[in-house]
Design an enzyme around this catalytic site. Structure first.
Site, short mmCIF file in Angstrom:
data_model
loop_
_atom_site.label_atom_id
_atom_site.label_comp_id
_atom_site.label_asym_id
_atom_site.label_seq_id
_atom_site.Cartn_x
_atom_site.Cartn_y
_atom_site.Cartn_z
N GLY A 707 -22.37 -0.69 -26.86
CA GLY A 707 -22.08 0.64 -27.56
C GLY A 707 -22.98 1.55 -27.12
O GLY A 707 -24.18 1.54 -26.61
N CYS A 708 -22.53 2.87 -27.60
CA CYS A 708 -23.32 3.84 -27.28
C CYS A 708 -24.84 3.95 -27.73
O CYS A 708 -25.59 4.09 -26.99
CB CYS A 708 -22.71 5.31 -27.63
SG CYS A 708 -22.38 5.34 -29.24
N TYR A 709 -24.97 3.75 -28.98
CA TYR A 709 -26.49 3.63 -29.41
C TYR A 709 -27.15 2.44 -29.12
O TYR A 709 -28.33 2.51 -28.52
CB TYR A 709 -26.20 3.42 -31.09
CG TYR A 709 -26.09 4.48 -32.11
CD1 TYR A 709 -26.83 5.45 -32.12
CD2 TYR A 709 -24.85 4.61 -32.89
CE1 TYR A 709 -26.63 6.57 -33.21
CE2 TYR A 709 -24.69 5.69 -33.89
CZ TYR A 709 -25.80 6.54 -33.69
OH TYR A 709 -25.32 7.67 -34.80
N ALA A 710 -26.71 1.30 -28.92
CA ALA A 710 -27.02 0.37 -28.04
C ALA A 710 -27.44 0.46 -26.80
O ALA A 710 -28.72 -0.11 -26.31
CB ALA A 710 -26.03 -1.10 -28.28
N THR A 711 -26.74 1.16 -26.01
CA THR A 711 -27.30 1.41 -24.43
C THR A 711 -28.57 1.97 -24.50
O THR A 711 -29.52 1.66 -23.80
CB THR A 711 -26.05 2.12 -23.79
OG1 THR A 711 -24.76 1.40 -23.72
CG2 THR A 711 -26.64 2.62 -22.65
#
Length: 890
Positions: A707-711
């Site tokens: 995910g974008c947040y997770a990256t």
């Protein structure tokens, strides 16, 4: 003076026995001795250069004794003789980074004092980057960079001059406190032209070097301490990178050694994370350049050093080492950091007839200790060569034959090869050709045995190369490569007639050893060495387990390696779920990819419409169902499937691909899923290349895109994992494109105007994703703001020990060194700067006054590195392309 010398000798005695001595202990021990020497000289008014010179001999003997605790006396004396064989200014150029002056000044001064007290005069040039950033911040000047070069306007230059002066004097004063005379040199050495006045302002490109200030300092008995500032021919001061200044200084002085003091202590193999002990450029550069991990900062650094060494004599070498390891690197055979030299290409021959110069070969063999004691060494060497004619062997040598090794292959499976001759000249030892030859032997013969006489002055070197050893009379039998360790080695030795007992009073005769050992070894009987079986690690050997690749190829999957004589075959990509913002970003990236082409684009809402923004073919949206996808896979119409669907939707499509024979073994089609459906499935590979081994991604057929947040959160936390005490918290704010195209309050611009919308403040799926991947419980609080694309994270991390901002920033710089899509910055990064870019920026590193909490900020474009760009990285790796193919890089 006598009292101080006795004190130093007593310090050395207290450090015995040698094998219990650490490098740090040795450095700390000599420091008070050097200080007491200084005070003794002052008491007797021996403060002139002549007085210091008169006492050099006695001081040198003392320091040699102390240095002998980190290496043999033979090693220390040999290297000292080598270093003092040239003019003083030609010993070494040492480049010191600004961070080392700030954080390791006492260790640096002690290391330089060691050298000076044995009569050596290194030329030191230093930078001051971290200090300059701090001073600029205090002056309200924001640092600006262009292509990695600091833009130096008039105000920045004024601060830089003061900063360099301050740091220069710090080092000079610390040296003089140890009794070392040092001379600060701020100008007059480097003449420069403007690098690009319009672009970089007051940044210089060195055009000439004046050695006279350096020579005058050394003639006066002073260490020259230079800043990297330069002047134009008209006297205008210009800023110059310290690495570049050190290189130009070396080109002028032609020194034996160029030393780059590094906080990491060397270069590292990106596959094994092991320090590369040495690199022989002529022999190893081509192989090294084919390794998939040899890129970015590592490739740039090695190439710069390669260019530098081509302008220097072959006797010159470059060392990248930690400050505390300077003595060990300079005065021992095994070294401590990464040693880079041009070397000479090695040859490997299997017959005497392959040697063009038999006379040279015979002359070299005469230096073997088994022949030097013969009545006619030449006749003995010739007889040996005659015996070689009828035996299988492999001979390794460099071009000038400073090292020659002869290895006999094993006669039966499971037995070791045998090294019968290893002849090295003094220059071969000093230039580490011996290591290069031995590394080649080890690559070809994974199991080896050899014999050395106990009186051999290089016996300690053999111990370093061996996994184990055992005494046999007046000889030591060495070996490496026995998988069963000492037990297997002991069984083999016993089968050859050797007694492996430690306390054997009368060793048995060497009668059972295999025929090639009897034929090619000559055992003499000098004094015995009291050593039993031992285990040692190999040192000073460059090797890698990575497969060879083509130059510039960053694909770690050898089975998918590109043939150098052919172009890549285009791969067909099917994009399922193309309507969203991420789908549009992927279409744009694939449109510009040299080897990928879209074959199908599926969207229920847009079915039948022409695909816009794609120029390679005339494609219309379709609405693919499960059966159609299965049939396409059975017909092998698609090489890569991209699932850009909402969470919980894509499983039937994945099942259809697998049922059609796809996404199974390497070589079949691959799937990259952008949803969260498989991020918690261990049968899928989590595709975050900067944190997951690229080899694993390259070998995968099913990849779950993070995910974008997770990256961004993982990249902002990962380097701190070993220092975390408690749960990090992430306050994340995304632009409204992250809420998708389906209308909702989170992508309603009017609702977001003058507003910040919080949502899913606990148990968000990214919270579980981040925690699972990092192995640390992380709290995540997402918000959405009025801008379109881009994410900003503010990450709070509790620390288990006190740390400084610099220490933390160094962790990040080391972890992400060479990563093209991760940029570590000093200040807090901004969304405005990351929007539309393909990477991640990490910065701030604000430490609480307690030193037990740090706040780190990270930004990422949620549609690019947070989704589409990362998807392309994963596809490139899995399909066998360069990881960054088709990705625009700043």
């Amino acid at each position: 003076m006598a009292l101080s010398i006795r004190a130093a000798r007593a310090a050395a005695a207290r450090l015995a026995p040698r094998h219990l001595l650490t490098r740090a202990t040795a450095i700390n021990a000599v420091r008070p001795a050097i200080i007491s020497t200084k005070f003794a000289l002052q008491r007797h008014n021996y403060t002139s250069p002549a007085a210091l010179k008169n006492n050099t001999s006695e001081t040198r003997n003392t320091v040699v004794q102390l240095l002998s605790n980190i290496g043999s006396k033979r090693e220390v004396e040999q290297y000292l003789s080598h270093f003092t064989s040239v003019q003083s200014q030609q010993f070494a150029v040492i480049k010191v980074g600004g961070a080392i002056i700030t954080e390791k000044l006492p260790a640096l001064a002690s290391a330089l004092a060691f050298l000076n007290h044995v009569g050596l005069y290194p030329v030191v040039v230093h930078g001051a980057g971290p200090q300059l950033n701090k001073m600029l911040e205090a002056a309200g000047v924001e640092p600006e960079y262009e292509g990695g070069i600091r833009i130096t306007d008039a105000k920045t230059l004024a601060v830089a001059r003061q900063c360099f002066l301050d740091e220069n004097l710090k080092l000079v004063e610390e040296l003089e406190a140890l009794g070392v005379r040092a001379r600060p040199i701020h100008s007059g050495v480097f003449t420069a032209d403007y690098l690009d006045k319009d672009k970089y302002k007051f940044v210089g490109k060195i055009s000439s070097v004046d050695k006279r200030p350096i020579e005058a300092a050394i003639a006066a008995g002073c260490l020259p301490i230079l800043t990297s500032l330069a002047e134009t021919s008209s006297g205008q001061t210009l800023n110059v990178n310290a690495d570049i200044a050190a290189g130009e200084l070396a080109r002028s002085l032609q020194p034996l050694k160029i030393v780059f003091l590094s906080e990491k202590g060397g270069l590292f193999n990106g596959e094994t994370n092991e320090k590369i002990s040495s690199i022989n450029l002529d022999e190893e550069y081509e192989e090294l350049s084919r390794q998939w991990w040899f890129r970015y900062g590592t490739r740039l650094k090695v190439n710069e050093i390669k260019d530098l060494l081509e302008d220097l004599p072959r006797t010159s070498s470059v060392a990248i080492i930690a400050t505390e390891d300077l003595q060990r690197e300079l005065f021992t055979d095994t070294g401590a950091g990464t040693l880079i030299r041009r070397g000479n290409k090695l040859t490997a021959k299997s017959s005497i007839s392959e040697f063009k110069d038999i006379a040279k070969l015979t002359s070299t063999l005469q230096n073997d200790r088994s022949f030097t004691s013969a009545e006619s060494p030449k006749a003995a060497a010739e007889q040996f060569l005659q015996r070689l004619e009828g035996a299988p062997f492999k001979a390794y040598a460099d071009e000038p034959m400073d090292a020659l090794a002869i290895v006999h292959p094993p006669t039966r499976d499971g037995e070791p090869a045998f090294l019968s001759k290893f002849v090295v000249t003094k220059h071969g030892w000093l230039s580490n050709v011996a290591d290069n030859v031995f590394s080649n032997i080890k690559r070809e013969f994974p199991k080896l045995a050899w014999i050395a006489n106990t009186s051999d002055e290089y016996l300690t070197w053999f111990f370093d190369k061996a996994d184990g050893s055992v005494m046999q009379g007046q000889n030591v039998i060495f070996w490496y490569g026995f998988d069963g360790g000492l037990e297997e080695a002991a069984a083999w030795l016993k089968s050859q007639g050797f007694n492996t007992a430690r306390e054997s009073a009368i060793p048995p005769p060497v009668t059972g050893i295999k025929q090639q050992v009897r034929a090619f070894s000559s055992l003499t009987r000098p004094r015995a060495l009291n050593r039993g079986p031992t285990l040692r690690n190999q040192a000073r050997a460059y090797s890698t387990d990575a497969e060879s690749h083509l130059p510039g190829d960053t694909n770690p999957n050898p089975s998918l390696r590109r043939d150098k004589n052919t172009a890549f075959k285009d791969k067909k990509v099917a994009l399922v779920g193309a309507r969203g913002y991420t789908g549009q970003a992927l279409i744009s990236l694939i449109n510009n990819h040299p080897y990928l082409s879209l074959s199908h684009v599926s969207s229920r809402e847009l079915a039948g419409q022409r695909l816009q923004g794609y120029d390679k073919a005339d494609i219309h949206y379709s609405n693919l169902n499960v059966e159609e996808i299965k049939k396409m896979q059975e017909n092998k119409e698609v090489d890569a499937w991209i699932m850009a669907l909402p969470n919980g939707v894509c499983r039937p499509f994945v099942d259809a691909i697998v049922a059609g024979g796809g996404a199974k073994e390497p070589g079949s089609s691959i799937i990259v899923d952008l949803s969260a459906d498989y991020r918690f499935d261990d049968s899928w590979t989590y595709g975050l290349p900067e944190l997951i081994k690229r080899q694993k991604i390259a070998e995968s057929t099913r990849i779950s895109n993070p995910g974008c947040y997770a990256t961004a959160a993982q990249l902002a936390i990962a380097p701190m994992i070993d220092n975390i005490d408690g749960s990090p918290t992430v306050f994340g704010v995304s632009g409204y494109s992250g809420a998708g195209t389906k209308p909702s309050p989170k992508n309603d611009v009017e609702n977001l105007k003058d507003n910040l919308v919080a949502y899913s403040l606990t148990d968000h799926i990214h919270e579980r994703e981040i925690s699972r991947q990092l192995g640390v419980e992380v709290g995540f609080m997402p918000h959405v703001a009025v801008w379109f694309q881009g994410i900003h994270h503010t990450v709070n991390i509790p620390l288990r020990k006190q740390m400084t901002s610099r220490e933390i920033r160094n962790l990040f710089q080391d972890r992400y060194a060479g990563e093209k899509l991760v940029k570590v910055v000093g200040e807090a990064p901004s969304v405005k700067r990351i929007s539309g870019k393909h990477g991640v920026e990490i910065g701030a590193f604000a430490v609480h006054s307690s030193g037990k909490r740090v706040v780190i900020c990270a930004t990422i474009d949620n549609l690019l590195k947070g989704a589409a760009t990362q998807c392309l990285q994963n596809m490139n790796l899995a399909l066998g392309y360069n990881e960054f193919e088709g990705i625009p890089l700043d």
